[in-house]
Scaffold this motif. Structure first.
Motif, PDB file in Angstrom:
ATOM      1  N   ILE A  75     -11.015   0.155  11.138  1.00 43.91           N
ATOM      2  CA  ILE A  75     -10.018  -0.393  10.043  1.00 43.91           C
ATOM      3  C   ILE A  75      -9.923   0.434   8.956  1.00 43.91           C
ATOM      4  N   ILE A  76     -11.119   0.698   8.405  1.00 47.85           N
ATOM      5  CA  ILE A  76     -11.144   1.606   7.420  1.00 47.85           C
ATOM      6  C   ILE A  76     -10.288   2.998   7.481  1.00 47.85           C
ATOM      7  N   ALA A  77     -10.398   3.648   8.775  1.00 43.14           N
ATOM      8  CA  ALA A  77      -9.689   4.951   9.004  1.00 43.14           C
ATOM      9  C   ALA A  77      -8.438   4.626   8.998  1.00 43.14           C
ATOM     10  N   ILE A  78      -7.757   3.547   9.711  1.00 43.45           N
ATOM     11  CA  ILE A  78      -6.517   3.510   9.870  1.00 43.45           C
ATOM     12  C   ILE A  78      -5.651   3.185   8.700  1.00 43.45           C
ATOM     13  N   CYS A  79      -6.394   2.178   7.740  1.00 41.79           N
ATOM     14  CA  CYS A  79      -5.848   1.766   6.478  1.00 41.79           C
ATOM     15  C   CYS A  79      -5.619   3.298   5.663  1.00 41.79           C
ATOM     16  N   ALA A  80      -6.596   4.140   5.512  1.00 39.27           N
ATOM     17  CA  ALA A  80      -6.816   5.130   4.880  1.00 39.27           C
ATOM     18  C   ALA A  80      -5.476   6.013   5.156  1.00 39.27           C
ATOM     19  N   VAL A  81      -5.225   6.272   6.742  1.00 34.57           N
ATOM     20  CA  VAL A  81      -4.280   7.039   7.142  1.00 34.57           C
ATOM     21  C   VAL A  81      -2.842   6.642   6.932  1.00 34.57           C
ATOM     22  N   SER A  82      -2.950   5.103   6.847  1.00 35.97           N
ATOM     23  CA  SER A  82      -1.733   4.338   6.786  1.00 35.97           C
ATOM     24  C   SER A  82      -0.886   4.791   5.359  1.00 35.97           C
ATOM     25  N   SER A  83      -2.021   4.902   4.385  1.00 36.86           N
ATOM     26  CA  SER A  83      -1.529   4.988   2.826  1.00 36.86           C
ATOM     27  C   SER A  83      -0.943   6.338   2.855  1.00 36.86           C
ATOM     28  N   LEU A  84      -1.770   7.236   3.403  1.00 35.22           N
ATOM     29  CA  LEU A  84      -1.585   8.596   3.365  1.00 35.22           C
ATOM     30  C   LEU A  84      -0.016   9.026   3.882  1.00 35.22           C
ATOM     31  N   LEU A  85       0.015   8.016   4.783  1.00 35.26           N
ATOM     32  CA  LEU A  85       1.449   8.454   5.634  1.00 35.26           C
ATOM     33  C   LEU A  85       2.701   7.766   4.954  1.00 35.26           C
ATOM     34  N   VAL A  86       2.470   6.801   4.387  1.00 32.41           N
ATOM     35  CA  VAL A  86       3.336   6.125   3.318  1.00 32.41           C
ATOM     36  C   VAL A  86       3.918   6.859   2.059  1.00 32.41           C
ATOM     37  N   LEU A  87       2.691   7.720   1.521  1.00 29.52           N
ATOM     38  CA  LEU A  87       2.981   8.485   0.363  1.00 29.52           C
ATOM     39  C   LEU A  87       3.819   9.799   0.987  1.00 29.52           C
ATOM     40  N   THR A  88       3.267  10.344   2.198  1.00 33.34           N
ATOM     41  CA  THR A  88       3.692  11.461   2.513  1.00 33.34           C
ATOM     42  C   THR A  88       5.491  11.183   2.985  1.00 33.34           C
ATOM     43  N   LEU A  89       5.634  10.086   3.449  1.00 32.66           N
ATOM     44  CA  LEU A  89       7.074   9.843   3.750  1.00 32.66           C
ATOM     45  C   LEU A  89       7.902   9.765   2.384  1.00 32.66           C
TER      46      LEU A  89
END
Length: 800
Positions: A701-715
């Protein structure tokens, strides 16, 4: 020179032709011909096409034409054989008066390419005018007392021809009293007179009749004659006499009326009336002189009374008589020569002939645009003209021949910068003060297709909901072309390419004129999240120019997929979930799990689970986790519970409208002794397996949420900076998984389904990472749960 006399022999014609060629080579590009005046219509002048180096076949296609300012149609060219011939009567005296040189200047213009030739045709004088006396009879009154060798002035004849044709010789009819005195010099004085050779006797011969004949030097000779009627008088012996026989005066042009030209003085030795003198113009003075000058009969003053114009007449020869008032009046004669001095009273004149208008913007420097002729009627410095152009224009003046100029292109043109020029040509003479004239030439620049259509930005982004109706409008692209007319007419088209296994044109189309982009079929977010393609804009010029723009179409998800139930095991089907449950299970124990996925994304794929109440209204000893799908006991089981429990679990998403699926779970309650051995073994290690599973879930859960936040910012950054970065054509890599965080109480897993989601050209489909609630089957041991969880976690790490 080329002589068009048809009686010339062949050898003479050949010699003249050689002379023509010599003049052609040394005359700075000018061709000279000669033709006698009064030549008949059709008389041969010269082979102008051959002498100019032009082929007969190209005269008509190259628009061969001849122009002669102010000369009418005296000469013409036969375009079939290239011969210059006489078209109408040529009178040299009418064209040039008594000028020593008389020529017709022709401008020969041919196009494709443009060439200008100057041809000079000399008009030769022929002896077509006989000498003329002012009158046919001259009356002379001569006193018988005149001494021998007394000279009596006579009025000479005039010949309109020039050169030898105007050289006159005189002869007097035979007589015994007078001889003819005809000097050959100082023609202006007309020093022609009778000289008394024998004393007169009125009583013997009161009247004498003589004939004075003038013969010119032409061939054949022409003659003119005047009859002299001499009356012999008595008395008044002394005629008035001037100080000089010739007076020379310089008079500026444009002098006001009443200006004194000269004051003459004559004396008479006689007395009384015989010595009283009256001044007058001689009877042979032309009416033009009498309209310009006046002589006072008493004082002898000559005054200017008309407009004196140097350009009209450069000199006047005035014959003046001084007559006494005797009974038999005697006269004295003198000549006054008035030389008119030029003043700078005529501004230059400009004649503009346009040839190549409008001019193409890709014309090369040196292209001739117009021909300009400059003239000034003044003479000397007053008639010397210089030409100039308005500054800061891409043109210049080139002198071609004498007072002829060409306006030529000096530098490159750009219609998009300047579409037309108002060129002012100024001609200024060198007089004091100088006079000038201007002519305006409007030069229009014709467009060529040198500008490609351009878009406002290199890339556009559009959004469309999935399941759109076929033919719906997605976006409108617009390009601007700086050219004009058909060169600025823009049409749009798709840059065809493959999108997966299908052609781009099966998905979208673009209207050729408006640039509107339409979807040809419903788009599916689950199949295609991003459609990236290029639209081409082409103009209608020759050759056509164009440019491309990239259009990114994002397909927005809609809730069009209901939750799908997953099979209970790796090899199981899609039927009901069957599970054996021991009656000794305590309250809160997980006994089964419903697994489901949703092909949508975001909230449309966020699933919740709800246990449907039994048909008979009985209270069930089981419950289901809202977001996990785990079925657990609400109390301890007893013997009163039915051995077979049938549960209906409603799986719903959070989309609008809500879509749902129903799962059937069959639980069989068994006693402890009937439970499988494997189940007992699994129970012994359940605590350790559950502990490991919890640890894996936390890290996941921690890894996926971190990557999701990063992906949204990147988009977000990617969308903002997309316009400033050139698109990479055809670039498409394996897509990033789309992550959906269902809830803080839910868990994550990785879907093994693979389908194309983002397409910008050819390439393999992208992998979809979906999140759904854990659906681990209730197995015989907790170690199997841990192994399966580790398998999904490993798949997740490989994806990222």
């Amino acid at each position: 020179m080329v002589d068009s006399n048809p009686g010339d022999s062949g050898n003479c014609s050949l010699l003249l032709l050689l002379i023509i060629l010599t003049v052609w080579e040394t005359g700075s590009g000018q061709v000279h011909y000669s033709v006698p005046e009064e030549a008949k219509h059709g008389a041969f002048v010269g082979r102008i096409a051959q002498d100019l180096g032009l082929e007969l076949a190209e005269l008509v296609p190259r628009l061969f034409r001849v122009a002669s300012k102010g000369r009418g149609d005296l000469l013409e060219v036969n375009l079939q054989n290239g011969i210059l011939f006489v078209n109408s009567r040529i009178d040299r005296e009418e064209l040039c008066g008594r000028s020593a040189e008389c020529s017709i200047h022709l401008e020969v213009v041919v196009e494709r390419p443009l060439q200008v030739f100057h041809v000079e045709v000399e008009v030769k004088d022929i002896n077509d005018h006989p000498p003329l006396f002012p009158r046919t009879q001259k009356n002379l009154f001569i006193s018988e007392s005149r001494p021998l060798d007394f000279r009596f002035p006579l009025e000479g004849a005039s010949d309109a021809d020039i050169g030898e044709n105007s050289l006159l010789t005189y002869r007097l009819s035979p007589n015994e009293y007078f001889s003819l005195d005809a000097p050959t010099t100082d023609e202006q004085v007309r020093a022609l007179g009778l000289v008394l050779r024998k004393p007169l006797d009125r009583e013997e011969a009161p009247e004498i009749f003589l004939v004075l004949t003038a013969t010119d030097g032409g061939k054949p000779e022409l003659t003119g004659s005047v009859q002299l009627h001499i009356t012999v008088l008595d008395a008044n012996d002394n005629a008035p006499a001037f100080d000089r026989t010739l007076y020379a005066v310089k008079l500026p042009e444009n002098v006001p009326n009443g200006t004194l030209v000269i004051k003459l003085n004559a004396s008479d030795s006689d007395e009384d009336l015989n010595g009283d003198i009256l001044y007058s113009f001689s009877s042979d003075v032309s009416p033009d002189v009498k309209s310009k000058f006046y002589i006072d009969p008493i004082s002898g003053e000559i005054l200017a009374i008309g407009h004196i114009d140097f350009e009209e007449t450069k000199a006047y020869n005035i014959r003046v008589e001084a007559i006494d008032r005797g009974y038999l009046p005697l006269a004295g004669h003198c000549t006054v020569t008035v030389e008119v001095m030029d003043a700078n009273d005529n501004a230059p004149e400009l004649t503009v002939t346009s040839l190549s208008l409008p001019i193409s913007e890709d014309a090369q420097p040196g292209t001739v645009i117009t021909l300009i002729k400059v003239s000034d009627r003044d003479s000397g410095a007053n008639g010397q003209v210089t030409c100039s152009l308005t500054p800061h224009v891409p043109f210049k003046l080139v002198s071609t021949f004498k007072n002829y100029y060409s306006l030529v292109l000096d530098s490159a043109l750009d219609r998009e910068s300047v579409a037309d020029y108002a060129v002012v040509v100024t001609a200024r003479d060198r007089g004091s003060p100088p006079l000038s004239a201007t002519a305006s030439v409007s030069v229009e620049v014709a467009d060529v297709n040198d500008n490609a259509p351009t878009f406002a930005q290199p890339e556009y982004t559009a959004f469309v909901k999935e399941n759109n109706p076929p033919g719906c409008h997605i976006f409108t692209v617009s390009a601007r072309d700086l050219d004009a007319q058909e060169n600025a007419l823009v049409s749009y088209s798709l840059v065809e390419r493959r999108v997966g296994e299908r052609a781009l044109s099966s998905y979208v189309s673009v209207h050729a004129e408006s640039g509107k982009v339409f979807a040809l079929q419903p788009l599916d977010h689950e199949e295609l999240e991003l459609l990236q393609f290029q639209v081409s804009a082409r103009d209608a010029g020759v050759p056509p120019l164009g440019s491309n723009v990239t259009l990114q179409v994002f397909v927005l998800d809609e809730n069009d997929n209901a939750p799908a139930l997953l099979p209970p095991g790796a090899g199981g089907g899609g039927g009901a979930v069957s599970q054996l449950v021991s009656r000794s299970v305590g309250a809160g124990q997980v006994v089964a799990k419903v697994r489901a996925v949703d092909a949508d994304s975001g909230y449309n794929a966020w699933l919740s689970y709800e246990l449907q109440p039994a048909a008979d209204g009985a209270r069930s000893p089981f419950r289901v986790g809202l977001y996990t799908g785990e079925i657990s006991t609400t109390r301890a089981l007893d013997e009163a519970d039915a051995p077979r429990q049938r549960l209906l679990v409603l799986v719903k998403d959070h989309g609008e409208p809500v879509l749902a699926a129903t799962a059937t779970v069959l639980l069989s309650l068994v006693d402890n002794g009937q439970a499988p051995v494997a189940f007992s073994r699994a129970s012994s290690g359940s605590h350790r397996g559950e502990t490991a599973l919890v640890d894996v879930n936390v890290y996941l859960i921690i890894a996926i949420c971190a990557v999701s936040s990063l992906l949204v910012l990147t988009l977000l950054l990617y969308t903002a900076l997309r316009c400033s970065e050139p698109p990479t054509e055809g670039a498409r890599a394996r897509g990033k998984p789309v992550l959906v965080c269902s809830s803080t109480v839910g868990s994550w897993s990785h879907s093994q389904q693979r389908r194309p989601r983002v397409c910008s050209g050819e390439g393999p489909p992208k992998t979809d990472l979906m999140a759904f609630s854990p659906s681990l089957p209730q197995g015989p041991s907790s170690a199997d749960k841990v192994s399966l969880k580790k398998f999904y976690f490993q798949q997740f790490k490989n994806t990222f």
